[in-house]
Design a protein around this motif. Structure first.
Motif, short mmCIF file in Angstrom:
data_model
loop_
_atom_site.label_atom_id
_atom_site.label_comp_id
_atom_site.label_asym_id
_atom_site.label_seq_id
_atom_site.Cartn_x
_atom_site.Cartn_y
_atom_site.Cartn_z
N ASN A 93 63.95 -117.76 -87.42
CA ASN A 93 63.93 -117.19 -88.87
C ASN A 93 64.78 -117.63 -89.74
N ALA A 94 66.10 -117.57 -89.24
CA ALA A 94 67.32 -117.78 -89.95
C ALA A 94 67.36 -119.25 -90.21
N ALA A 95 66.98 -120.25 -89.83
CA ALA A 95 66.83 -121.66 -90.14
C ALA A 95 66.32 -121.98 -91.17
N PHE A 96 65.50 -120.91 -91.85
CA PHE A 96 64.81 -121.29 -93.00
C PHE A 96 65.41 -120.50 -94.25
N LYS A 97 66.35 -119.66 -94.16
CA LYS A 97 66.86 -118.95 -95.30
C LYS A 97 67.36 -119.43 -96.34
N ALA A 98 67.73 -120.83 -96.15
CA ALA A 98 68.16 -121.76 -97.30
C ALA A 98 67.05 -121.94 -98.21
N ASP A 99 65.89 -122.04 -97.68
CA ASP A 99 64.40 -122.28 -98.60
C ASP A 99 64.31 -121.09 -99.28
N SER A 100 64.82 -120.04 -99.19
CA SER A 100 64.35 -118.90 -99.83
C SER A 100 63.03 -118.49 -99.67
N PRO A 101 62.39 -118.43 -98.52
CA PRO A 101 60.86 -118.06 -98.50
C PRO A 101 60.70 -116.70 -98.61
N ASP A 102 59.37 -116.34 -98.60
CA ASP A 102 59.12 -114.98 -98.55
C ASP A 102 58.79 -114.99 -97.02
N TYR A 103 59.45 -113.87 -96.25
CA TYR A 103 58.98 -113.51 -95.09
C TYR A 103 58.01 -112.46 -95.09
N VAL A 104 56.79 -113.05 -94.18
CA VAL A 104 55.62 -112.03 -94.33
C VAL A 104 55.39 -111.42 -92.68
N GLY A 105 55.08 -110.12 -92.73
CA GLY A 105 54.64 -109.57 -91.46
C GLY A 105 53.72 -108.40 -91.71
#
Length: 293
Positions: A93-105
């Motif tokens: 997950n941390a590989a996408f932090k720079a994209d500022s996505p919503d993390y959904v679960g």
């Protein structure tokens, strides 16, 4: 696309339906050699944005998944969806932090990950080694799904549905409505033996419900990039049913948990990879649940 060639290479992916891409994980336990690349990871490309479904088992493999996405599209990565809490699905997950996505679960995912964060990080660092594990962290969901939730990617929607306790207590299934592709996460294992971290009764009940649904294809959490549905459920259902029936008989015969672990569902061994690694744990988990029936 190149596969696993180096730290910044892109993961290999298969386009299983228009705009739906899946990377197939290895049928292995976590190790320094595979860097946690043992679960399927997917992404869906809409007209406006991209959604990622599971991010593999380390920051480094997550970066290579990110590179695979950028090899397909430059559209923004708006959502990172985790199907459940297990490290082989969330530690990228941390590989996408720079994209500022919503993390959904699932609405129980945040609590489950927070409770197990330290043990997950310690155990996976030990299995992967310092170099392969570097950069991996637990990233908690920011969007919690308590009922059906639709995510718009532009021209296609993803429908997220939280489930009752089955593989875990925080399983989420996702449907891409544009292609009728169903993502089951680890509610569906193929080739790799299923692993129980929730309820065998709940899992079998859910499989019965899922078998009544229709979908053009299904993406398992472990197995081929895509499978025919609902036939893909058959082998897993047979395994779990055999475990449950054998354990129930052994309990009725006043056998102990350790005795059950030596005999229950051994007829299934030839059908599954990693059987000797996970089967005894499945039997003991099932025994602990079913002895109170």
């Amino acid at each position: 696309m190149p596969a696993r060639a180096g730290a910044l290479s892109a993961l290999s992916v298969s386009e299983v339906a228009p705009g739906v891409f899946v990377h197939q994980g290895l049928y292995e336990e976590q190790s320094p050699q595979n860097r946690g690349d043992i679960a399927n990871a997917s992404f869906i490309v809409g007209k406006d944005a991209v959604a990622v479904i599971d991010t593999s088992g380390s920051f480094k493999v997550g970066r290579e998944l990110h590179a695979a996405i950028r090899g397909v599209t430059d559209r923004p990565i708006k959502y990172v969806i985790n199907t459940h809490m297990h490290p082989d699905h969330v530690l990228g997950n941390a590989a996408f932090k720079a994209d500022s996505p919503d993390y959904v679960g699932h609405h129980k995912l945040q609590r489950a990950l927070a409770m197990r964060a330290d043990s997950y990080l310690q155990s996976n660092k030990l299995m992967l080694g310092d170099e392969a594990f570097e950069g991996s962290e637990i990233v908690l969901p920011t969007v919690l799904v308590e009922d059906k939730l639709s995510l718009d990617l532009g021209g296609r929607s993803l429908v997220c549905e939280p489930q009752k306790t089955a593989h875990t207590d925080n399983d989420l299934i996702i449907t891409d409505t544009a292609t009728d592709t169903l993502f089951l996460g680890d509610l569906l294992f193929s080739v790799h033996i299923p692993t129980i971290d929730g309820s065998i009764k709940g899992w079998l009940s859910l499989l019965d419900e899922l078998a009544t649904r229709k979908a053009a294809r299904v993406v398992p959490g472990h197995g081929p990039p895509a499978m025919e549905f609902p036939g893909a459920l058959d082998a897993e259902r047979k395994y779990l049913s055999t475990v449950a029936s054998d354990v129930r008989k052994l309990i009725a015969d006043n056998k102990t948990m350790s005795e059950a672990a030596k005999t229950a569902a051994l007829s299934e061994r030839a059908d599954w990879k990693l059987f000797d690694t996970f089967h005894v744990r499945n039997v003991t988990t099932a025994f602990a649940e079913l002895e109170w029936d």
